[in-house]
Design a protein around this motif. Structure first.
Motif, mmCIF file in Angstrom:
data_model
loop_
_atom_site.group_PDB
_atom_site.id
_atom_site.type_symbol
_atom_site.label_atom_id
_atom_site.label_comp_id
_atom_site.label_asym_id
_atom_site.label_seq_id
_atom_site.Cartn_x
_atom_site.Cartn_y
_atom_site.Cartn_z
ATOM 1 N N GLN A 293 37.253 -53.613 -0.725
ATOM 2 C CA GLN A 293 37.546 -53.934 0.674
ATOM 3 C C GLN A 293 38.252 -52.769 1.360
ATOM 4 O OE1 GLN A 293 36.556 -56.801 2.461
ATOM 5 N NE2 GLN A 293 37.159 -55.427 4.097
ATOM 6 N N GLN A 294 39.194 -52.147 0.649
ATOM 7 C CA GLN A 294 39.875 -50.978 1.209
ATOM 8 C C GLN A 294 38.889 -49.842 1.452
ATOM 9 O OE1 GLN A 294 42.902 -50.312 -1.726
ATOM 10 N NE2 GLN A 294 44.348 -51.724 -0.766
ATOM 11 N N SER A 295 37.970 -49.679 0.529
ATOM 12 C CA SER A 295 36.945 -48.647 0.671
ATOM 13 C C SER A 295 36.070 -48.921 1.890
ATOM 14 C CB SER A 295 36.103 -48.600 -0.597
ATOM 15 O OG SER A 295 35.111 -47.629 -0.512
ATOM 16 N N LEU A 296 35.716 -50.185 2.092
ATOM 17 C CA LEU A 296 34.933 -50.569 3.269
ATOM 18 C C LEU A 296 35.713 -50.283 4.540
ATOM 19 C CD1 LEU A 296 32.594 -51.891 4.776
ATOM 20 C CD2 LEU A 296 33.612 -54.128 4.216
ATOM 21 N N ASP A 297 36.984 -50.624 4.551
ATOM 22 C CA ASP A 297 37.814 -50.371 5.727
ATOM 23 C C ASP A 297 37.830 -48.883 6.071
ATOM 24 O OD1 ASP A 297 38.364 -53.089 5.815
ATOM 25 O OD2 ASP A 297 40.354 -52.884 4.895
ATOM 26 N N LEU A 298 37.953 -48.047 5.053
ATOM 27 C CA LEU A 298 37.958 -46.593 5.279
ATOM 28 C C LEU A 298 36.610 -46.109 5.806
ATOM 29 C CD1 LEU A 298 39.944 -45.375 2.155
ATOM 30 C CD2 LEU A 298 40.711 -45.366 4.543
ATOM 31 N N ALA A 299 35.530 -46.655 5.279
ATOM 32 C CA ALA A 299 34.200 -46.269 5.753
ATOM 33 C C ALA A 299 34.004 -46.686 7.208
ATOM 34 C CB ALA A 299 33.123 -46.887 4.870
ATOM 35 N N GLN A 300 34.510 -47.854 7.571
ATOM 36 C CA GLN A 300 34.401 -48.304 8.960
ATOM 37 C C GLN A 300 35.230 -47.423 9.887
ATOM 38 O OE1 GLN A 300 35.505 -52.390 8.226
ATOM 39 N NE2 GLN A 300 33.383 -53.078 8.377
ATOM 40 N N GLU A 301 36.395 -47.008 9.427
ATOM 41 C CA GLU A 301 37.229 -46.087 10.209
ATOM 42 C C GLU A 301 36.507 -44.747 10.393
ATOM 43 O OE1 GLU A 301 40.507 -44.521 12.271
ATOM 44 O OE2 GLU A 301 40.125 -46.587 11.681
ATOM 45 N N SER A 302 35.894 -44.280 9.334
ATOM 46 C CA SER A 302 35.134 -43.032 9.408
ATOM 47 C C SER A 302 33.976 -43.154 10.397
ATOM 48 C CB SER A 302 34.601 -42.654 8.022
ATOM 49 O OG SER A 302 33.823 -41.492 8.093
ATOM 50 N N LEU A 303 33.307 -44.295 10.398
ATOM 51 C CA LEU A 303 32.214 -44.525 11.347
ATOM 52 C C LEU A 303 32.734 -44.487 12.783
ATOM 53 C CD1 LEU A 303 29.332 -45.261 12.124
ATOM 54 C CD2 LEU A 303 29.892 -47.670 11.624
ATOM 55 N N ARG A 304 33.871 -45.133 13.035
ATOM 56 C CA ARG A 304 34.453 -45.089 14.386
ATOM 57 C C ARG A 304 34.774 -43.650 14.797
ATOM 58 N NH1 ARG A 304 36.754 -49.863 12.525
ATOM 59 N NH2 ARG A 304 38.619 -48.827 11.747
ATOM 60 N N ASN A 305 35.351 -42.894 13.877
ATOM 61 C CA ASN A 305 35.683 -41.495 14.166
ATOM 62 C C ASN A 305 34.430 -40.667 14.432
ATOM 63 O OD1 ASN A 305 38.406 -42.031 13.846
ATOM 64 N ND2 ASN A 305 38.457 -41.353 11.717
ATOM 65 N N THR A 306 33.403 -40.915 13.645
ATOM 66 C CA THR A 306 32.145 -40.179 13.824
ATOM 67 C C THR A 306 31.535 -40.493 15.181
ATOM 68 O OG1 THR A 306 31.745 -40.146 11.439
ATOM 69 C CG2 THR A 306 29.838 -39.799 12.873
ATOM 70 N N ARG A 307 31.542 -41.762 15.557
ATOM 71 C CA ARG A 307 30.998 -42.135 16.876
ATOM 72 C C ARG A 307 31.780 -41.450 17.999
ATOM 73 N NH1 ARG A 307 29.795 -48.380 15.420
ATOM 74 N NH2 ARG A 307 27.628 -48.069 14.826
ATOM 75 N N ALA A 308 33.084 -41.380 17.848
ATOM 76 C CA ALA A 308 33.904 -40.712 18.866
ATOM 77 C C ALA A 308 33.545 -39.229 18.945
ATOM 78 C CB ALA A 308 35.381 -40.887 18.557
ATOM 79 N N ARG A 309 33.357 -38.600 17.788
ATOM 80 C CA ARG A 309 32.997 -37.169 17.783
ATOM 81 C C ARG A 309 31.615 -36.940 18.379
ATOM 82 N NH1 ARG A 309 35.406 -37.540 12.698
ATOM 83 N NH2 ARG A 309 33.396 -37.407 11.654
ATOM 84 N N VAL A 310 30.684 -37.867 18.140
ATOM 85 C CA VAL A 310 29.355 -37.749 18.745
ATOM 86 C C VAL A 310 29.462 -37.914 20.254
ATOM 87 C CG1 VAL A 310 27.093 -38.864 18.947
ATOM 88 C CG2 VAL A 310 28.066 -38.408 16.678
#
Length: 69
Positions: free
Chosen positions: A13-30
């Motif tokens: 679950q923690q790993s999923l949370d980190l992946a979701q955070e990374s996705l949000r960051n990636t979308r912001a960078r895009v």
């Protein structure tokens, strides 16, 4: 076994949370143009992989609980 399965679920679950955070960051960078859009697809794939791991961990808990009964 159940304690191990529960700990594994927490880690997944923690790993999923980190992946979701990374996705949000990636979308912001895009959005600001510093990252190519293909990186969103890669981040989404990582989130899906982590979601699968959470589901497998949940199933493992259920299987362990059934074995105890």
């Amino acid at each position: 076994m159940t304690a191990f399965a529960r700990a594994s679920l927490q880690v997944q679950q923690q790993s999923l949370d980190l992946a979701q955070e990374s996705l949000r960051n990636t979308r912001a960078r895009v959005d600001i143009g510093t990252t190519p859009p293909i990186d969103i697809v890669e981040a989404e794939a990582e989130v899906a992989t982590r979601q699968e791991a959470v589901i497998v961990a949940q199933a493992s808990i259920e299987t362990a609980e059934d074995a105890l009964r």
